[in-house]
Motif scaffolding. Structure first.
Motif, mmCIF file in Angstrom:
data_model
loop_
_atom_site.group_PDB
_atom_site.id
_atom_site.type_symbol
_atom_site.label_atom_id
_atom_site.label_comp_id
_atom_site.label_asym_id
_atom_site.label_seq_id
_atom_site.Cartn_x
_atom_site.Cartn_y
_atom_site.Cartn_z
ATOM 1 N N VAL A 43 59.343 80.417 51.235
ATOM 2 C CA VAL A 43 60.379 79.687 52.088
ATOM 3 C C VAL A 43 61.392 80.912 51.614
ATOM 4 O O VAL A 43 61.985 81.635 52.714
ATOM 5 N N PHE A 44 61.727 80.978 50.413
ATOM 6 C CA PHE A 44 63.099 81.590 50.066
ATOM 7 C C PHE A 44 62.717 83.162 50.017
ATOM 8 O O PHE A 44 63.758 83.688 50.494
ATOM 9 N N ARG A 45 61.786 83.552 49.829
ATOM 10 C CA ARG A 45 61.220 85.102 49.560
ATOM 11 C C ARG A 45 61.009 85.707 50.362
ATOM 12 O O ARG A 45 61.036 86.837 50.883
ATOM 13 N N VAL A 46 59.595 85.158 51.910
ATOM 14 C CA VAL A 46 59.659 85.333 52.844
ATOM 15 C C VAL A 46 59.895 85.201 54.165
ATOM 16 O O VAL A 46 60.795 85.450 54.874
ATOM 17 N N LEU A 47 60.025 83.587 54.313
ATOM 18 C CA LEU A 47 60.307 83.224 55.617
ATOM 19 C C LEU A 47 61.415 83.486 56.157
ATOM 20 O O LEU A 47 61.891 83.395 56.832
ATOM 21 N N LEU A 48 62.380 82.597 55.395
ATOM 22 C CA LEU A 48 63.431 82.603 55.290
ATOM 23 C C LEU A 48 64.058 83.886 55.937
ATOM 24 O O LEU A 48 65.246 84.337 56.832
ATOM 25 N N PRO A 49 64.306 85.189 54.975
ATOM 26 C CA PRO A 49 64.456 86.386 55.281
ATOM 27 C C PRO A 49 64.422 87.281 56.270
ATOM 28 O O PRO A 49 65.284 87.749 57.099
ATOM 29 N N VAL A 50 63.126 86.436 57.266
ATOM 30 C CA VAL A 50 62.770 86.846 57.976
ATOM 31 C C VAL A 50 63.282 86.405 58.998
ATOM 32 O O VAL A 50 63.773 86.803 60.537
ATOM 33 N N MET A 51 63.805 84.717 59.359
ATOM 34 C CA MET A 51 64.212 84.595 59.970
ATOM 35 C C MET A 51 65.479 84.484 60.173
ATOM 36 O O MET A 51 66.000 85.014 60.809
ATOM 37 N N LEU A 52 65.966 84.699 58.980
ATOM 38 C CA LEU A 52 67.836 85.696 58.927
ATOM 39 C C LEU A 52 67.728 86.710 60.241
ATOM 40 O O LEU A 52 68.168 87.184 60.731
ATOM 41 N N PHE A 53 66.571 87.716 59.478
ATOM 42 C CA PHE A 53 66.401 88.851 60.647
ATOM 43 C C PHE A 53 66.673 89.355 61.898
ATOM 44 O O PHE A 53 67.289 89.667 62.369
ATOM 45 N N ILE A 54 65.618 88.133 62.212
ATOM 46 C CA ILE A 54 64.957 87.872 63.892
ATOM 47 C C ILE A 54 66.433 87.095 64.563
ATOM 48 O O ILE A 54 66.747 87.611 65.804
ATOM 49 N N ASN A 55 67.393 86.667 63.574
ATOM 50 C CA ASN A 55 68.208 85.991 64.491
ATOM 51 C C ASN A 55 69.531 86.799 65.066
ATOM 52 O O ASN A 55 70.520 87.215 65.776
ATOM 53 N N VAL A 56 69.726 87.730 63.528
ATOM 54 C CA VAL A 56 70.916 88.621 63.599
ATOM 55 C C VAL A 56 70.036 91.040 64.985
ATOM 56 O O VAL A 56 71.020 90.520 65.597
ATOM 57 N N TYR A 57 69.266 90.522 64.339
ATOM 58 C CA TYR A 57 68.517 91.297 65.832
ATOM 59 C C TYR A 57 68.953 91.322 66.814
ATOM 60 O O TYR A 57 68.652 92.050 68.041
ATOM 61 N N ILE A 176 70.244 87.587 52.078
ATOM 62 C CA ILE A 176 70.391 88.795 51.912
ATOM 63 C C ILE A 176 70.166 89.942 52.406
ATOM 64 O O ILE A 176 70.335 90.775 53.126
ATOM 65 N N LEU A 177 69.438 90.669 51.893
ATOM 66 C CA LEU A 177 68.542 91.385 52.161
ATOM 67 C C LEU A 177 67.724 91.181 53.553
ATOM 68 O O LEU A 177 67.581 92.595 54.450
ATOM 69 N N GLY A 178 67.197 89.873 54.302
ATOM 70 C CA GLY A 178 67.109 89.387 55.831
ATOM 71 C C GLY A 178 67.703 90.477 56.228
ATOM 72 O O GLY A 178 67.852 90.458 57.756
ATOM 73 N N VAL A 179 69.191 89.222 56.409
ATOM 74 C CA VAL A 179 70.259 90.188 56.873
ATOM 75 C C VAL A 179 70.937 91.336 57.320
ATOM 76 O O VAL A 179 70.785 92.135 58.342
ATOM 77 N N ALA A 180 70.549 91.770 55.799
ATOM 78 C CA ALA A 180 71.034 93.599 56.142
ATOM 79 C C ALA A 180 70.202 94.224 56.661
ATOM 80 O O ALA A 180 70.209 94.836 57.726
ATOM 81 N N ALA A 181 68.913 93.791 57.037
ATOM 82 C CA ALA A 181 68.112 94.125 57.709
ATOM 83 C C ALA A 181 67.777 93.928 59.335
ATOM 84 O O ALA A 181 67.942 94.969 59.262
ATOM 85 N N GLY A 182 68.497 93.194 59.363
ATOM 86 C CA GLY A 182 68.710 92.942 60.980
ATOM 87 C C GLY A 182 69.918 93.844 60.847
ATOM 88 O O GLY A 182 69.983 94.168 62.747
ATOM 89 N N LEU A 183 71.013 93.838 60.223
ATOM 90 C CA LEU A 183 72.575 95.401 60.887
ATOM 91 C C LEU A 183 71.919 95.968 60.734
ATOM 92 O O LEU A 183 72.562 96.498 61.813
ATOM 93 N N VAL A 184 71.572 96.622 60.077
ATOM 94 C CA VAL A 184 71.004 97.858 60.429
ATOM 95 C C VAL A 184 70.361 98.061 61.895
ATOM 96 O O VAL A 184 70.084 98.529 62.301
ATOM 97 N N ALA A 185 68.861 97.200 61.912
ATOM 98 C CA ALA A 185 68.201 97.158 63.143
ATOM 99 C C ALA A 185 69.122 97.281 64.419
ATOM 100 O O ALA A 185 68.707 97.887 65.270
ATOM 101 N N LEU A 186 70.407 96.366 64.155
ATOM 102 C CA LEU A 186 70.777 96.281 66.034
ATOM 103 C C LEU A 186 71.877 97.524 65.583
ATOM 104 O O LEU A 186 72.234 97.882 66.622
#
Length: 340
Positions: A43-57, A176-186
């Motif tokens: 959850v911590f290393r895969v699923l939550l980062p993906v969730m944050l990426f999608i939310n920001v994206y 943090i990496l998940g959110v950062a990836a989402g911001l880059v995509a945005l």
């Protein structure tokens, strides 16, 4: 009033039910300790980062961001972080519990409960504002969480509180990496609009199978995280952690909304620093009035803090928020600041 209570009740109770299911399955030895440990990491290393990426994206664009409200929410979060540090230092002598209490004060369950709550008590504008705020506050939550979960650890711990260790933990944190990836995509999407006049390429339109895959992982983050947390819950620990639980619950459900929402009302009513309307308060309640984040318990365990206390705080703030969220919304309606 019944509709308001139903909105708060229906937003929180499903979380509690999944936690209770995890607790029941662990007591029946259907879930093993190894499953809970691996599930925590997944959850911590895969699923939550993906969730944050999608939310920001999924945020439409940067163009209509109300910067006064964004800045206010960032400053409020930092203020609650400072309050949390004071509560942690004065509330317990145990280093592994101090970061957990501090985190509970400022880190709300904005993604899981806040956004649905804003949708339940607000209109499309309220939902849009809540989504925009998530792009700024969720990364800040995770940065501050890394800081407070690191700074109180004893010097002998490998993750002890040096500036270098804290910065390294922030940079390498999966959330943090998940959110950062989402911001880059945005940002890439925004640059396409600026340069080409339209979005030429996007994940959702041009790689739909990848977008569906990521959305599926996002959907698994919350239920699995709650099941794991329920399996780790221990009712007998409530008595030994009573003082810390009381401090955390009061900080999250009483002082956080009083400061976050109350200060917003004062500044909006008597100054020109911030302008809040009826469509803005649902997002502010979602940010400051919801229980502590589910990911906070998972993160606490991964960073060698007292995960049992973190789990207790998630559950008890979730239970108590059914009453406090209802009270906050009723108060705002009584002042004419919110209409449902």
């Amino acid at each position: 009033m019944l509709a308001i209570f139903n909105a708060a009740f229906n937003a929180v109770v499903p979380i509690i039910l999944i936690v209770l299911l995890g607790y029941f399955l662990r007591r029946k030895q259907f879930l093993s300790d190894n499953f809970l440990s691996v599930g925590n990491k997944l959850v911590f290393r895969v699923l939550l980062p993906v969730m944050l990426f999608i939310n920001v994206y999924n945020i439409p664009s940067f163009s209509s961001i109300p910067w006064d409200i964004v800045v206010y929410c960032i400053v409020t979060t930092l203020l609650l972080f400072a309050l949390g540090l004071v509560a942690a230092i004065t509330g317990t002598p145990v280093p592994q519990r101090r970061g957990v209490i501090a985190q509970c004060c400022f880190r709300s369950n904005f993604a899981l409960i806040g956004l649905p709550l804003a949708a339940a008590v607000g209109n499309d504008e309220a939902i849009a504002l809540a989504s925009v705020l998530s792009a700024f506050t969720i990364p800040l939550y995770n940065i501050l969480a890394v800081v407070c979960l690191t700074m109180f650890l004893p010097n002998g711990n490998k993750k002890s509180a040096g500036i270098g260790h804290i910065l390294s933990s922030v940079v390498r944190n999966p959330l943090i990496l998940g959110v950062a990836a989402g911001l880059v995509a945005l940002l890439v999407r925004e640059l396409q609009r600026q340069i080409c006049g339209e979005v030429v390429f996007s994940i959702s339109e041009d790689i739909p199978f990848l977008h569906s895959f990521l959305n599926s992982l996002k959907g698994a983050a919350t239920p699995l995280g709650l099941l794991v947390m329920g399996g780790q819950f221990d009712f007998s620990a409530t008595k030994t952690l009573k003082k810390e639980i009381t401090i955390g619950v009061l900080a999250r459900l009483v002082f956080a909304p009083l400061i976050g929402v109350g200060l917003g009302i004062l500044l909006s009513s008597f100054t020109d620093l911030i302008h809040l309307g009826q469509n803005d308060y649902p997002a502010l309640v979602a940010l400051c009035g919801t229980p502590t984040a589910v990911s906070s318990a998972i993160m606490a365990g991964e960073m060698d803090n007292d995960q049992q206390l973190a789990v207790q705080l998630v559950i008890w703030t979730s239970i108590g928020s059914v009453v406090t969220v209802f009270a906050i919304i009723c108060a705002l309606m009584g002042m004419g600041l919110l209409a449902i």
